[in-house]
Design a protein around this motif. Sequence first.
Motif, mmCIF file in Angstrom:
data_model
loop_
_atom_site.group_PDB
_atom_site.id
_atom_site.type_symbol
_atom_site.label_atom_id
_atom_site.label_comp_id
_atom_site.label_asym_id
_atom_site.label_seq_id
_atom_site.Cartn_x
_atom_site.Cartn_y
_atom_site.Cartn_z
ATOM 1 N N PRO A 25 0.819 -1.204 0.000
ATOM 2 C CA PRO A 25 0.000 0.000 0.000
ATOM 3 C C PRO A 25 0.853 1.255 0.000
ATOM 4 O O PRO A 25 2.037 1.224 0.345
ATOM 5 N N GLY A 26 0.242 2.362 -0.392
ATOM 6 C CA GLY A 26 0.889 3.655 -0.257
ATOM 7 C C GLY A 26 1.538 4.171 -1.521
ATOM 8 O O GLY A 26 1.875 3.416 -2.433
ATOM 9 N N ILE A 27 1.747 5.480 -1.533
ATOM 10 C CA ILE A 27 2.298 6.138 -2.704
ATOM 11 C C ILE A 27 3.788 5.874 -2.880
ATOM 12 O O ILE A 27 4.302 5.938 -4.000
ATOM 13 N N PHE A 28 4.496 5.579 -1.801
ATOM 14 C CA PHE A 28 5.937 5.385 -1.898
ATOM 15 C C PHE A 28 6.300 4.191 -2.767
ATOM 16 O O PHE A 28 7.330 4.204 -3.451
ATOM 17 N N PHE A 29 5.480 3.163 -2.741
ATOM 18 C CA PHE A 29 5.732 2.001 -3.573
ATOM 19 C C PHE A 29 5.695 2.367 -5.054
ATOM 20 O O PHE A 29 6.530 1.918 -5.844
ATOM 21 N N ARG A 30 4.747 3.194 -5.410
ATOM 22 C CA ARG A 30 4.627 3.649 -6.795
ATOM 23 C C ARG A 30 5.823 4.492 -7.220
ATOM 24 O O ARG A 30 6.249 4.447 -8.372
ATOM 25 N N LEU A 31 6.380 5.258 -6.288
ATOM 26 C CA LEU A 31 7.472 6.168 -6.599
ATOM 27 C C LEU A 31 8.842 5.510 -6.554
ATOM 28 O O LEU A 31 9.828 6.132 -6.962
ATOM 29 N N ASN A 73 1.042 0.640 -11.851
ATOM 30 C CA ASN A 73 1.023 1.656 -10.805
ATOM 31 C C ASN A 73 -0.382 1.913 -10.263
ATOM 32 O O ASN A 73 -0.540 2.280 -9.095
ATOM 33 N N ALA A 74 -1.398 1.735 -11.089
ATOM 34 C CA ALA A 74 -2.769 1.931 -10.628
ATOM 35 C C ALA A 74 -3.153 0.929 -9.549
ATOM 36 O O ALA A 74 -3.987 1.221 -8.695
ATOM 37 N N LYS A 75 -2.546 -0.253 -9.594
ATOM 38 C CA LYS A 75 -2.848 -1.307 -8.623
ATOM 39 C C LYS A 75 -1.771 -1.477 -7.565
ATOM 40 O O LYS A 75 -1.921 -2.313 -6.671
#
Length: 113
Positions: A25-31, A73-75
């Motif tokens: 979870p979280g935005i950091f994983f995407r970044l 990234n959406a998932k």
Amino acid sequence: QVLLEESGGGLVQAGGSLRLSCAAPGIFFRLSAVGWYRQAPGKQRELVARISSGGSTSYVDSVKGRFTISRDNAKNIVYLQMNGLKPEDTAVYYCTEELRNSWGQGTQVTVSS
């Protein structure tokens, strides 16, 4: 420390395929850049594949042409598609989020002869 969740491991015959998934979870994983490591008995932990936040990929020579790393990234999921599996691919596979040095528990991949 953020715990990543791996899935998709299992037992397959040589020449078969598996797709591993890594989610957090979280935005950091995407970044973050994300890597797949593996460790077999008696061997050092090895970086197998890596994908940057921008989608650039790299692979260890032994899996190049057989494995593909990708991300949705959406998932908040990173995948490792493994084709043409060999017995020497047998290992525990770990997902890592580089930004926070987060690791999952690992998923076992076993390839029979």
